[in-house]
Design a protein around this motif. Structure first.
Motif, PDB file in Angstrom:
ATOM      1  N   ALA A 120       2.483   9.709  -9.079  1.00 34.94           N
ATOM      2  CA  ALA A 120       2.721   9.270  -9.860  1.00 34.94           C
ATOM      3  C   ALA A 120       3.140   7.972 -11.068  1.00 34.94           C
ATOM      4  CB  ALA A 120       1.057   9.482 -11.148  1.00 34.94           C
ATOM      5  N   GLU A 121       4.332   9.192 -11.219  1.00 37.82           N
ATOM      6  CA  GLU A 121       5.479   9.012 -12.328  1.00 37.82           C
ATOM      7  C   GLU A 121       6.294   8.168 -11.112  1.00 37.82           C
ATOM      8  OE1 GLU A 121       7.586  12.559 -12.946  1.00 37.82           O
ATOM      9  OE2 GLU A 121       6.461  12.823 -14.672  1.00 37.82           O
ATOM     10  N   GLU A 122       6.306   8.367  -9.765  1.00 36.29           N
ATOM     11  CA  GLU A 122       7.202   7.900  -8.746  1.00 36.29           C
ATOM     12  C   GLU A 122       6.581   6.143  -8.852  1.00 36.29           C
ATOM     13  OE1 GLU A 122       9.285   8.720  -5.169  1.00 36.29           O
ATOM     14  OE2 GLU A 122      10.042  11.134  -6.229  1.00 36.29           O
ATOM     15  N   VAL A 123       5.487   5.801  -8.491  1.00 38.55           N
ATOM     16  CA  VAL A 123       4.284   5.306  -7.998  1.00 38.55           C
ATOM     17  C   VAL A 123       5.098   3.612  -9.222  1.00 38.55           C
ATOM     18  CG1 VAL A 123       2.653   3.675  -7.903  1.00 38.55           C
ATOM     19  CG2 VAL A 123       2.927   6.166  -6.377  1.00 38.55           C
ATOM     20  N   ALA A 124       5.265   4.441 -10.494  1.00 39.30           N
ATOM     21  CA  ALA A 124       5.256   4.196 -12.009  1.00 39.30           C
ATOM     22  C   ALA A 124       6.874   3.006 -11.887  1.00 39.30           C
ATOM     23  CB  ALA A 124       4.493   4.524 -13.026  1.00 39.30           C
ATOM     24  N   ARG A 125       7.231   3.765 -11.096  1.00 42.68           N
ATOM     25  CA  ARG A 125       8.696   3.351 -10.939  1.00 42.68           C
ATOM     26  C   ARG A 125       8.873   1.999 -10.219  1.00 42.68           C
ATOM     27  NH1 ARG A 125      10.811   8.797 -10.370  1.00 42.68           N
ATOM     28  NH2 ARG A 125      11.481   9.773 -12.184  1.00 42.68           N
ATOM     29  N   VAL A 126       8.044   2.635  -9.079  1.00 36.22           N
ATOM     30  CA  VAL A 126       8.065   0.815  -8.242  1.00 36.22           C
ATOM     31  C   VAL A 126       7.891  -0.442  -8.275  1.00 36.22           C
ATOM     32  CG1 VAL A 126       7.244   0.010  -5.978  1.00 36.22           C
ATOM     33  CG2 VAL A 126       7.711   2.238  -6.077  1.00 36.22           C
ATOM     34  N   PRO A 129      -5.741  -1.279  -7.533  1.00 34.88           N
ATOM     35  CA  PRO A 129      -6.876  -1.092  -6.940  1.00 34.88           C
ATOM     36  C   PRO A 129      -6.720  -0.259  -5.662  1.00 34.88           C
ATOM     37  CG  PRO A 129      -5.566  -3.039  -6.660  1.00 34.88           C
ATOM     38  CD  PRO A 129      -4.630  -2.123  -7.299  1.00 34.88           C
ATOM     39  N   VAL A 130      -7.768   0.683  -4.773  1.00 36.44           N
ATOM     40  CA  VAL A 130      -8.278   1.948  -4.303  1.00 36.44           C
ATOM     41  C   VAL A 130      -7.996   1.712  -3.086  1.00 36.44           C
ATOM     42  CG1 VAL A 130      -9.566   2.938  -4.671  1.00 36.44           C
ATOM     43  CG2 VAL A 130      -8.029   5.013  -4.556  1.00 36.44           C
ATOM     44  N   VAL A 131      -7.611   2.413  -1.649  1.00 37.31           N
ATOM     45  CA  VAL A 131      -8.190   2.601  -0.979  1.00 37.31           C
ATOM     46  C   VAL A 131      -8.180   3.841  -0.075  1.00 37.31           C
ATOM     47  CG1 VAL A 131      -7.568   1.726   1.763  1.00 37.31           C
ATOM     48  CG2 VAL A 131      -6.540   1.238  -0.084  1.00 37.31           C
ATOM     49  N   ILE A 132      -9.553   4.225   0.515  1.00 35.99           N
ATOM     50  CA  ILE A 132     -10.797   5.237   0.256  1.00 35.99           C
ATOM     51  C   ILE A 132     -10.485   5.359   1.109  1.00 35.99           C
ATOM     52  CG2 ILE A 132     -12.145   7.007   0.339  1.00 35.99           C
ATOM     53  CD1 ILE A 132     -12.681   5.683  -2.697  1.00 35.99           C
ATOM     54  N   GLY A 133     -10.174   6.590   2.441  1.00 36.24           N
ATOM     55  CA  GLY A 133     -10.450   6.505   4.151  1.00 36.24           C
ATOM     56  C   GLY A 133     -10.849   7.895   4.298  1.00 36.24           C
ATOM     57  N   GLY A 134     -11.489   8.214   5.530  1.00 37.48           N
ATOM     58  CA  GLY A 134     -11.250   9.621   6.622  1.00 37.48           C
ATOM     59  C   GLY A 134     -12.354  10.702   5.507  1.00 37.48           C
ATOM     60  N   PRO A 184       1.340  -6.854  -4.936  1.00 39.58           N
ATOM     61  CA  PRO A 184       0.300  -5.910  -5.970  1.00 39.58           C
ATOM     62  C   PRO A 184       0.337  -4.644  -5.011  1.00 39.58           C
ATOM     63  CG  PRO A 184      -0.826  -7.031  -4.714  1.00 39.58           C
ATOM     64  CD  PRO A 184       0.630  -7.892  -4.239  1.00 39.58           C
ATOM     65  N   ILE A 185       0.549  -3.119  -5.956  1.00 35.83           N
ATOM     66  CA  ILE A 185       0.364  -2.118  -5.004  1.00 35.83           C
ATOM     67  C   ILE A 185      -1.069  -1.773  -4.679  1.00 35.83           C
ATOM     68  CG2 ILE A 185       0.531   0.134  -5.632  1.00 35.83           C
ATOM     69  CD1 ILE A 185       3.503  -0.564  -7.668  1.00 35.83           C
ATOM     70  N   HIS A 186      -1.434  -0.855  -4.175  1.00 34.44           N
ATOM     71  CA  HIS A 186      -2.515  -0.255  -3.285  1.00 34.44           C
ATOM     72  C   HIS A 186      -2.018   1.114  -3.432  1.00 34.44           C
ATOM     73  CE1 HIS A 186      -5.094  -4.360  -2.594  1.00 34.44           C
ATOM     74  NE2 HIS A 186      -3.535  -4.827  -2.994  1.00 34.44           N
ATOM     75  N   LEU A 187      -3.383   2.029  -3.649  1.00 31.59           N
ATOM     76  CA  LEU A 187      -2.959   3.437  -3.692  1.00 31.59           C
ATOM     77  C   LEU A 187      -3.649   3.760  -2.146  1.00 31.59           C
ATOM     78  CD1 LEU A 187      -1.021   4.488  -5.130  1.00 31.59           C
ATOM     79  CD2 LEU A 187      -2.287   5.928  -5.988  1.00 31.59           C
ATOM     80  N   GLY A 224       0.716  -1.541   0.130  1.00 28.41           N
ATOM     81  CA  GLY A 224      -0.198   0.204   0.168  1.00 28.41           C
ATOM     82  C   GLY A 224       1.201   1.602  -0.038  1.00 28.41           C
ATOM     83  N   ILE A 225       0.996   2.239  -1.205  1.00 27.33           N
ATOM     84  CA  ILE A 225       1.098   3.692  -1.225  1.00 27.33           C
ATOM     85  C   ILE A 225       0.734   4.566  -1.224  1.00 27.33           C
ATOM     86  CG2 ILE A 225       2.605   4.831  -2.677  1.00 27.33           C
ATOM     87  CD1 ILE A 225       3.673   2.172  -4.013  1.00 27.33           C
ATOM     88  N   GLY A 226       0.770   5.043   0.169  1.00 28.82           N
ATOM     89  CA  GLY A 226       0.678   6.889   0.155  1.00 28.82           C
ATOM     90  C   GLY A 226       0.992   8.058  -0.079  1.00 28.82           C
ATOM     91  N   ARG A 227       0.174   9.488  -0.494  1.00 27.34           N
ATOM     92  CA  ARG A 227       1.559  10.786  -0.410  1.00 27.34           C
ATOM     93  C   ARG A 227       2.155  11.414   0.865  1.00 27.34           C
ATOM     94  NH1 ARG A 227      -1.092  14.732  -4.465  1.00 27.34           N
ATOM     95  NH2 ARG A 227       0.249  16.314  -4.090  1.00 27.34           N
ATOM     96  N   SER A 228       1.807  10.599   2.015  1.00 33.46           N
ATOM     97  CA  SER A 228       1.660  11.737   2.626  1.00 33.46           C
ATOM     98  C   SER A 228       2.461  12.314   3.325  1.00 33.46           C
ATOM     99  CB  SER A 228       0.867  11.163   4.075  1.00 33.46           C
ATOM    100  OG  SER A 228      -0.283  11.137   3.889  1.00 33.46           O
ATOM    101  N   LEU A 229       3.572  13.044   3.746  1.00 26.81           N
ATOM    102  CA  LEU A 229       4.403  13.659   4.053  1.00 26.81           C
ATOM    103  C   LEU A 229       4.648  13.901   5.505  1.00 26.81           C
ATOM    104  CD1 LEU A 229       4.998  16.676   2.038  1.00 26.81           C
ATOM    105  CD2 LEU A 229       6.612  14.020   1.668  1.00 26.81           C
TER     106      LEU A 229
END
Length: 322
Positions: A130-136, A176-181, A157-160, A104-109
């Motif tokens: 998006a570019e870095e996710v594609a590189r992973v 696949p996507v994970v949505i919360g908050g 598998p990668i989940h965003l 699972g990959i997120g973008r938070s700092l």
């Protein structure tokens, strides 16, 4: 409907911080026995209330104590890492726990400015992410100029982890996507997810998959469940006041404190919208959300001060969703 757990390795007042990691391992073994599909762990840096700063390390420990449940990150915060290193860590986990690993990959700092400075990254645009996710993914699939090792295994598998732009990124990359908050409470959540499914571009046979993440706590009554939710909501309210996310306190300790009117109002507002209640109260609310979102899976992320009460809630969540 699959049901899974996200554990943040929450620290508790009166206990050593390291105990939170052992608690996570114990919770994972119990989750496996309860039939949970996945057990994910978090990444937070320099946060007093959370002990887990390295999902891959914690997942390796959990993998040694479990046999079937899928293991993953909720998530690895990609701005803090180089794509090659992330791929190597999760290929190693996949080799140690074959066919059980999710990334699972997120973008938070980082949580605060000093933490972000220590991590060496102050910002990342949606396109850069998006570019870095594609590189992973290229590294995981053995398509990059440098081969991430161990090579030759099944790519995890990668989940965003996504909100607005994240949903569009996931659709464009076929993930696949994970949505919360707050997104779950938005009036247009169904429209956002419908757009994700409509714009989805398959990658290597991938299909849309929507996981809803919520701080879900189930007890015998609504009042009991609200009491379980109190420590986490109090910590969130305190973080807005002090800028630091604190360890969990017992409900009795919180009730004994003098609270200002603004803090008390925020606490009551948080309790009013929390995913905490009896099974009979939560079932219709969850059914409406699942139908609106067209969800494929629930990722329960609730926690509380009392570990025995949390274990009982996990069992009730499994019964409710299963």
């Amino acid at each position: 409907m699959r049901y899974s757990l996200l554990d943040r390795s929450r620290t508790r007042e009166g206990r050593p911080e390291a105990a939170a990691l052992r608690d996570s391992v114990e919770r994972a073994t119990t989750a496996e026995s309860l039939g949970y599909h996945r057990f994910w762990v978090a990444e937070h840096h320099g946060v007093p209330g959370i002990a887990s700063g390295s999902p891959a390390v914690l997942l390796a420990a959990i993998g040694q104590r479990t046999q079937r449940i899928r293991l993953g990150s909720g998530g690895v915060m990609l701005p803090n890492h180089r794509p090659l290193v992330v791929a190597e860590q999760f290929l190693m986990l996949e080799a140690l726990a074959p066919d059980r690993v999710d990334l699972g990959i997120g973008r938070s700092l980082g949580f605060t400015a000093p933490v972000r400075e220590a991590l060496g990254r102050t910002g990342i645009t949606a396109d850069e992410f998006a570019e870095e996710v594609a590189r992973v993914r290229e590294h995981l699939e053995g398509e990059a100029p440098i081969t991430a090792r161990p090579a030759g295994g099944t790519p995890p598998p990668i989940h965003l982890l996504a909100t607005g732009t994240g949903l569009r990124t996931a659709a464009r990359l076929g993930l696949p996507v994970v949505i919360g908050g707050p997104v779950l409470l938005a009036e247009d959540v169904g429209e956002r997810i419908a757009a994700y499914r409509r714009e989805f571009r398959p990658h290597a046979g991938s299909v849309p998959h929507v996981m809803l993440s919520m701080d879900l706590l189930v007890a015998g009554s609504d009042a009991e469940a609200r009491e379980l939710a109190l420590p986490e909501i109090r910590a969130m309210v305190r973080s807005r006041v002090t800028g630091a996310f604190p360890p969990l306190e017992s409900p009795a300790s919180i009730r004994g404190r003098e609270l200002g009117s603004r803090e008390r109002d925020r606490l009551e507002s948080g309790l009013a919208t929390a995913w905490a209640g009896s099974a009979s109260t939560l079932r219709p609310r969850l059914e409406r959300l699942v139908e609106t979102a067209g969800a494929d899976e629930i990722l329960a992320s609730g926690t509380t001060f009392d570990r025995a009460a949390l274990a009982e809630s996990d069992a009730r969540v499994a019964e409710l969703l299963g």
